[in-house]
Design a protein around this motif. Structure first.
Motif, PDB file in Angstrom:
ATOM      1  N   PRO A  71      35.427  37.839  36.020  1.00  0.00           N
ATOM      2  CA  PRO A  71      34.903  38.430  34.774  1.00  0.00           C
ATOM      3  C   PRO A  71      33.656  39.267  35.049  1.00  0.00           C
ATOM      4  O   PRO A  71      32.564  38.726  35.183  1.00  0.00           O
ATOM      5  CB  PRO A  71      34.596  37.202  33.907  1.00  0.00           C
ATOM      6  N   MET A  72      33.840  40.597  35.129  1.00  0.00           N
ATOM      7  CA  MET A  72      32.747  41.490  35.531  1.00  0.00           C
ATOM      8  C   MET A  72      31.645  41.567  34.467  1.00  0.00           C
ATOM      9  O   MET A  72      30.485  41.834  34.793  1.00  0.00           O
ATOM     10  CB  MET A  72      33.294  42.898  35.813  1.00  0.00           C
ATOM     11  N   ASP A  73      32.017  41.369  33.199  1.00  0.00           N
ATOM     12  CA  ASP A  73      31.048  41.543  32.109  1.00  0.00           C
ATOM     13  C   ASP A  73      30.614  40.218  31.491  1.00  0.00           C
ATOM     14  O   ASP A  73      30.035  40.190  30.413  1.00  0.00           O
ATOM     15  CB  ASP A  73      31.664  42.453  31.029  1.00  0.00           C
ATOM     16  N   HIS A  74      30.923  39.124  32.167  1.00  0.00           N
ATOM     17  CA  HIS A  74      30.515  37.811  31.679  1.00  0.00           C
ATOM     18  C   HIS A  74      28.982  37.730  31.631  1.00  0.00           C
ATOM     19  O   HIS A  74      28.312  38.283  32.496  1.00  0.00           O
ATOM     20  CB  HIS A  74      31.070  36.742  32.633  1.00  0.00           C
ATOM     21  N   PRO A  75      28.410  37.066  30.625  1.00  0.00           N
ATOM     22  CA  PRO A  75      26.940  36.920  30.567  1.00  0.00           C
ATOM     23  C   PRO A  75      26.435  35.890  31.571  1.00  0.00           C
ATOM     24  O   PRO A  75      26.054  34.779  31.214  1.00  0.00           O
ATOM     25  CB  PRO A  75      26.705  36.464  29.118  1.00  0.00           C
ATOM     26  N   PHE A  76      26.465  36.249  32.863  1.00  0.00           N
ATOM     27  CA  PHE A  76      26.040  35.331  33.924  1.00  0.00           C
ATOM     28  C   PHE A  76      24.528  35.098  33.862  1.00  0.00           C
ATOM     29  O   PHE A  76      23.780  35.934  33.347  1.00  0.00           O
ATOM     30  CB  PHE A  76      26.438  35.889  35.293  1.00  0.00           C
ATOM     31  N   ARG A  77      24.074  33.962  34.431  1.00  0.00           N
ATOM     32  CA  ARG A  77      22.662  33.591  34.397  1.00  0.00           C
ATOM     33  C   ARG A  77      21.815  34.346  35.434  1.00  0.00           C
ATOM     34  O   ARG A  77      20.662  34.674  35.190  1.00  0.00           O
ATOM     35  CB  ARG A  77      22.520  32.085  34.702  1.00  0.00           C
ATOM     36  N   HIS A  78      22.382  34.553  36.626  1.00  0.00           N
ATOM     37  CA  HIS A  78      21.646  35.151  37.750  1.00  0.00           C
ATOM     38  C   HIS A  78      21.184  36.559  37.380  1.00  0.00           C
ATOM     39  O   HIS A  78      21.992  37.436  37.062  1.00  0.00           O
ATOM     40  CB  HIS A  78      22.578  35.172  38.961  1.00  0.00           C
TER      41      HIS A  78
END
Lengths: 134, 134, 134
Positions: A71-78
């Protein structure tokens, strides 16, 4: 035990680079005839894989497939924004082991060894160790 | 050839646990200076990977990424309900190989070794073998 | 150093085949008691993995999971139409390393070694090398 390093410069943000000849050249320069060679990638947004080298479309399709799966547009934390590259690195793996016979890597007919750049362009390095035998 | 085992207890259902120090402690206790070390995970709902250890967000993002990629609600056949954990185990892999120099694992600047728990919490074990050389 | 090859025939387009007994038979025929064994798959649309062998549903679920994750209908460039199989090959990996004690592969209770066919049916081969020790 024979040890060595390789350096390579990647040009794209995501690309698979055929490093087979580079690795074989180093092994041959070290006079290696037979053995088991492990390659290790010390980077966390890059990986190593073996796949088809004959048709350059395959390496592009692997990148495309990974970009579709992860998921390229996932709201990741890093906060660096390159979490998809970290995930792809773990999916491909950080090391691989190949066999050497008569100074050549015993790959299958269509196989080549690829360095997987997932967050380039950058200068990257690789380490290798060889267990030699007669 | 030097062999050993590690035991660890996981606390979450899915988490990445940094085992680098634990592995290095065992190698140093065994008096190992140089070599090639292979770690093997004997569990089918856990894996091993190497990735960034500096920012704890990365290991959480890897879990999040895998949970997004693997179909968590697919009508799988296996009745225990943990097929996504089995799939993640195969995606990460059951073993990895690292190099030892001067009693330290030669990881990249940001790399750490992670045990990947995908169906915890559980008590887990790891096996390792080391090929030593001078 | 002991080296060998295996041949197997796959029957489905995508299937996981338990090769544990086949590998152990070869090791025992070679008189191997202890060592580290690396298996190498020379094909670009197949892979190797270790996962649960007790319930045959798990190996089918792994195939189902991969088919859901990898975009099967993506307009890939490679004209042979088997790019998903190439991607799955890289996700599973081309080699794996196991330990041998008392002539047996030291797998976990539920683990078996699987050859992953992603573009069959075909006749496939595997190479292995063993580093023996006492």
């Amino acid at each position: 035990m024979i040890a060595g390093n390789l350096t390579l410069t990647t040009k794209g943000s995501m690309e698979l680079i055929d490093i087979t000849a580079m690795v074989e050249d180093r092994l041959q320069a070290a006079g290696i005839t037979r053995g088991i060679c492990t390659l290790f990638n010390p980077h966390t947004t890059a990986g190593l894989t073996i796949n088809e080298g004959a048709d350059p479309a395959v390496r592009q399709d692997i990148i495309d497939g990974l970009r579709t799966m992860v998921p390229m547009d996932h709201p990741f934390r890093h906060l660096e924004g390159n979490s998809p590259a970290h995930i792809m690195a773990s999916l491909m793996g950080s090391s691989l082991t190949v066999f050497i016979e008569d100074g050549r890597i015993t790959l299958g007919t269509w196989q080549r060894i690829f360095f997987c750049e997932f967050d380039g362009p950058r200068t990257r390095s690789l380490h290798w160790r060889l267990i030699s035998y007669n």
